[in-house]
Design an enzyme around this catalytic site. Structure first.
Site, PDB file in Angstrom:
ATOM      1  N   CYS A   2      45.096 -14.228  66.815  1.00 11.53           N
ATOM      2  CA  CYS A   2      45.840 -15.003  65.873  1.00 11.53           C
ATOM      3  C   CYS A   2      45.724 -16.508  66.947  1.00 11.53           C
ATOM      4  CB  CYS A   2      47.374 -14.924  65.823  1.00 11.53           C
ATOM      5  SG  CYS A   2      47.815 -13.056  65.257  1.00 11.53           S
ATOM      6  N   ARG A  26      40.037 -17.434  66.485  1.00 14.14           N
ATOM      7  CA  ARG A  26      40.887 -16.439  67.130  1.00 14.14           C
ATOM      8  C   ARG A  26      41.464 -15.465  66.149  1.00 14.14           C
ATOM      9  NH1 ARG A  26      43.059 -18.188  71.720  1.00 14.14           N
ATOM     10  NH2 ARG A  26      44.701 -17.127  71.564  1.00 14.14           N
ATOM     11  N   TRP A  72      45.016 -12.481  62.856  1.00 13.12           N
ATOM     12  CA  TRP A  72      43.904 -11.446  63.060  1.00 13.12           C
ATOM     13  C   TRP A  72      45.081 -10.168  63.125  1.00 13.12           C
ATOM     14  CZ3 TRP A  72      43.012  -7.338  66.301  1.00 13.12           C
ATOM     15  CH2 TRP A  72      41.811  -6.721  66.326  1.00 13.12           C
ATOM     16  N   ASN A  98      51.695 -15.557  68.235  1.00  9.70           N
ATOM     17  CA  ASN A  98      50.592 -14.909  68.799  1.00  9.70           C
ATOM     18  C   ASN A  98      51.076 -14.017  69.865  1.00  9.70           C
ATOM     19  OD1 ASN A  98      47.904 -15.976  70.888  1.00  9.70           O
ATOM     20  ND2 ASN A  98      47.838 -14.159  69.919  1.00  9.70           N
ATOM     21  N   GLY A  99      50.672 -12.583  69.608  1.00  6.26           N
ATOM     22  CA  GLY A  99      50.799 -11.978  70.832  1.00  6.26           C
ATOM     23  C   GLY A  99      51.363 -10.439  70.117  1.00  6.26           C
ATOM     24  N   GLU A 466      22.865  -6.803  75.624  1.00  9.63           N
ATOM     25  CA  GLU A 466      23.272  -7.960  75.302  1.00  9.63           C
ATOM     26  C   GLU A 466      22.529  -8.341  74.235  1.00  9.63           C
ATOM     27  OE1 GLU A 466      25.899  -9.849  75.491  1.00  9.63           O
ATOM     28  OE2 GLU A 466      25.365 -11.616  74.678  1.00  9.63           O
ATOM     29  N   LYS A 470      24.248  -8.831  70.185  1.00 12.32           N
ATOM     30  CA  LYS A 470      24.076  -9.981  69.545  1.00 12.32           C
ATOM     31  C   LYS A 470      23.823  -9.680  67.941  1.00 12.32           C
ATOM     32  CE  LYS A 470      25.847 -12.073  71.353  1.00 12.32           C
ATOM     33  NZ  LYS A 470      26.749 -12.093  72.339  1.00 12.32           N
ATOM     34  N   GLU A 473      26.371  -7.492  66.046  1.00 10.18           N
ATOM     35  CA  GLU A 473      27.860  -8.209  65.497  1.00 10.18           C
ATOM     36  C   GLU A 473      27.505  -9.165  64.844  1.00 10.18           C
ATOM     37  OE1 GLU A 473      29.854  -9.684  69.004  1.00 10.18           O
ATOM     38  OE2 GLU A 473      28.081 -10.739  69.981  1.00 10.18           O
ATOM     39  N   HIS A 489      14.914  10.315  76.818  1.00 13.29           N
ATOM     40  CA  HIS A 489      15.927  11.319  77.089  1.00 13.29           C
ATOM     41  C   HIS A 489      16.849  11.341  75.932  1.00 13.29           C
ATOM     42  CE1 HIS A 489      15.382  11.769  81.217  1.00 13.29           C
ATOM     43  NE2 HIS A 489      14.869  10.490  81.335  1.00 13.29           N
ATOM     44  N   LYS A 582      37.412 -14.227  68.759  1.00 12.45           N
ATOM     45  CA  LYS A 582      36.858 -14.615  69.991  1.00 12.45           C
ATOM     46  C   LYS A 582      37.589 -14.416  71.098  1.00 12.45           C
ATOM     47  CE  LYS A 582      33.947 -18.099  71.991  1.00 12.45           C
ATOM     48  NZ  LYS A 582      33.063 -17.042  72.044  1.00 12.45           N
TER      49      LYS A 582
HETATM   50  C1  F1P Z   1      34.708 -10.894  75.842  1.00 11.70           C
HETATM   51  C2  F1P Z   1      34.262 -10.863  74.413  1.00 11.70           C
HETATM   52  C3  F1P Z   1      33.064 -11.729  74.252  1.00 11.70           C
HETATM   53  C4  F1P Z   1      32.845 -11.612  72.575  1.00 11.70           C
HETATM   54  C5  F1P Z   1      33.784 -11.646  71.875  1.00 11.70           C
HETATM   55  C6  F1P Z   1      35.043 -10.802  72.107  1.00 11.70           C
HETATM   56  O1  F1P Z   1      35.564 -12.182  75.884  1.00 11.70           O
HETATM   57  O2  F1P Z   1      33.807  -9.510  74.428  1.00 11.70           O
HETATM   58  O3  F1P Z   1      32.230 -11.376  75.141  1.00 11.70           O
HETATM   59  O4  F1P Z   1      31.467 -12.631  72.524  1.00 11.70           O
HETATM   60  O5  F1P Z   1      34.064 -12.879  71.298  1.00 11.70           O
HETATM   61  O6  F1P Z   1      35.549 -10.899  73.655  1.00 11.70           O
HETATM   62  P1  F1P Z   1      35.703 -13.120  77.028  1.00 11.70           P
HETATM   63  O7  F1P Z   1      36.675 -12.246  78.058  1.00 11.70           O
HETATM   64  O8  F1P Z   1      34.311 -13.684  77.573  1.00 11.70           O
HETATM   65  O9  F1P Z   1      36.281 -14.331  76.675  1.00 11.70           O
END
Ligand code: F1P
Length: 587
Positions: A2, A26, A72, A98-99, A466, A470, A473, A489, A582
């Protein structure tokens, strides 16, 4: 997870709404805004399921005070009744949160016995009712008393009907206050929400609360209620950095910014870099911790430390660290890597290692004044500028650049490290220019794939992880990355006619990765080689320059582009993939 905002300024509801748009990364399953109603000490509320996108806020024209929230979901499904802001029973208190209120069940029971009813399934609603319960002590004190009862993490902002002030507080979730000319104040989870109005910011510390009124800002301790001193900082981020400009999405904008963000990563204060080197050189053992893409950077960092500096460092997922924490006590060094600096699993691991175990914690972070930065003995900032797209792109290559710089510095060759990273920044530009069209065409070809594999060896192995992350996701195509030798394997059983396989190859690993490519090709795979040289084993060759220890920074760039164009081809939103946020502030 959030995002929250509070605004005391003309046209407050629209400004809160605009602020929410930049906090959508967020969480974006629902949103809401509230403003004081014309009379009666109540609130007008607008709440919607879905993204803000092109919606328009309809409440609060002319209002000078507003709260907003983008959600979220954690407690309670995605529905209008669970959207914030939440009102207290008598409608006189409005809050955004938020929390997670960990003891919300007990608090709910206690309030229910006193006659309070609950209209949502959220943990947050108890906060509004607790404040109402204590309101006879005055609004500010009622918020403080309520916070003292809450266990868990929070960034909250609250309004009380008839009072022209926002009371906000933080504990474990980020909260920053923007102070603009004319006595305007903005409260937000992240400064991007008010950057267009002011660059003057006050970062609240945990267990602090603030009272914002027209031309008034007071910061207090939640514990004692007493006023405390605070410092105003000037933000270095610009408004252009949080706008898409001529780009269609933040993802492609941020991918394109890498030539400059990689170059900016080497601009580290001499003193801080020297401190990092001295702490790392004196370490009994070193562990690199991160989550998601940042964890992939950690694995790459362990290869850099080994090959460039001859130092053994282990990369561990922050969430899995508890099983190994006992090996990292006094004399150990934890290198915590995070874009946001707010990832809950990482903060938890750092708290255990640094506090209880006595290890030194050093961090690589993009967001200034984040919780991780505060919990660290010292920090190197990535200087990547705000990253708005939920996916990490430029922050990933900045992390790689800093870890590589550290490896070179530990080997006594800081200059050499800076040199190769600057070369990587230039090369990033040529890769972007040369591979964009090819990646767009390849995305068209691969758009209907069900599954895709990526292999790499040595320092290209973490890049394969990675790359797969990418792709999956953002395009929702199943993708798996693994070390080239692992193919035989198990995974090779899944290769069939037409299966796309990306082979990340460098001078050091070419002979072995070529064998792996041929093994897959002879079973029908369609081989996409990312390599500085053509190879008969490849059906398509994406050319990237050979840059020795900086190869990982090169290999990922075409795959970032491919991921972006795959999302476009498949009609997915590249900036906000489904179910993701994020800043992952829950464990
Ligand atoms: C870690 C992370 C990111 C991913 C996504 C969720 O975030 O896994 O790598 O792209 O946004 O969170 P951070 O610790 O690098 O902020």
């Amino acid at each position: 997870m959030c995002g929250i905002v509070g605004v005391i300024a003309p046209d407050a509801s629209r400004r809160a709404f605009e602020g929410l748009k930049s906090l959508e990364y967020r969480g974006y399953d629902s949103w809401g805004v509230c403003v004081p109603a014309a009379k009666g000490g109540q609130f007008d509320l607008e709440r919607h399921v879905g993204r803000i996108a092109n919606a328009l806020v309809s409440v609060g024209e002319g209002s000078e005070i507003a709260l907003g929230h983008t959600r979220w979901a954690t407690h309670g499904n995605v529905s209008e009744r669970n959207c914030h802001p939440h009102l207290s029973n008598d409608g006189s208190v409005a809050i955004v949160h938020n929390g997670i209120v960990e003891n919300f069940v007990q608090l709910k029971e206690k309030l229910s016995k006193k006659g309070f009813r609950f209209n949502s399934d959220t943990d947050s609603e108890v906060i509004a009712n607790l404040i109402q319960h204590h309101i006879a002590c005055g609004f500010v004190e009622a918020v403080r008393l309520s916070l003292l009862e809450i266990e868990g993490s929070y960034a909250i902002a609250a309004l009380h009907g008839g009072e022209e002030k926002i009371v906000c507080a933080r504990n474990g979730s980020p909260l920053v206050i923007g102070a603009a000319k004319g006595g305007e104040y903005y409260v937000a989870s992240d400064a991007t929400a008010f950057l267009q109005h002011t660059k003057n910011a006050v970062f609240l510390l945990d267990h602090q609360m603030a009272v914002c009124g027209k031309g008034l800002l007071e910061v207090r301790s939640v514990e004692s209620g007493r006023r405390v001193r605070f410092r105003q900082k000037r933000l270095s981020w610009s408004i252009e950095q949080v706008r898409k400009g001529s780009f269609d999405h933040f993802m492609i904008k941020e991918i394109s910014e890498q030539p400059s963000s990689i170059a900016a990563a080497v601009n580290q204060p001499r003193k801080e870099l020297a401190r990092f080197v001295s702490i790392l050189s004196g370490a009994r053992n070193i562990v690199l911790l991160g989550c998601g893409s940042s964890y992939h950077s950690c694995i790459a960092g362990s290869y850099f430390f080994s090959s460039v500096a001859g130092i053994n460092a282990r990369a561990i997922l922050a969430s899995e660290f508890p099983s190994f924490a006992k090996f990292y006590g006094k004399g150990s060094v934890v290198v915590a890597v995070s874009q946001s600096g707010e990832t809950a699993d990482l903060l938890e691991a750092v708290k255990a290692a640094g506090g209880e175990n006595g290890a030194k914690v050093i961090s690589i972070v993009n967001v200034m004044d984040s919780s991780l930065m505060r919990a660290s003995d010292c920090t190197l900032l990535m200087n990547a500028g705000p990253e708005i797209c939920v996916l990490s792109t430029k922050s990933y290559t900045s992390q790689l650049a800093i870890l590589l710089l550290l490896a070179y510095s530990l080997a006594g060759d800081e200059w050499g490290g800076k040199q190769i990273i600057r070369e990587a920044a230039d090369a990033a530009k040529s890769i972007l220019d040369s591979s964009r069209g090819a990646m767009q065409a390849l995305a068209k070809k691969l758009a209907d794939s069900n599954s895709l594999f990526v292999i790499g060896r040595s320092d290209a192995f973490p890049v394969s992880l990675e790359a797969a992350l990418k792709i999956k996701e953002v395009s929702y195509i199943h993708a798996e990355g693994f070390a080239g030798a692992e193919l035989k394997h198990g995974t090779i059983a899944l290769v069939e006619q037409g299966t796309p396989a990306i082979v990340l190859s460098t001078q050091k690993t070419r002979s072995l990765t070529t064998s792996n490519a041929i093994e897959m090709k002879s079973r029908g795979a369609f081989i996409i080689g990312v390599d500085s040289q053509p190879n008969d084993a490849y059906d398509i060759n994406i050319n990237v320059p050979e840059l020795g220890s900086a190869n990982p920074l090169m290999l990922i760039i075409p795959i970032q582009l491919l991921s972006y164009y795959l999302a476009i081809e498949r009609g997915c939103d590249p900036d906000k993939p489904r179910n993701l946020a994020k800043a992952v502030t829950v464990k």
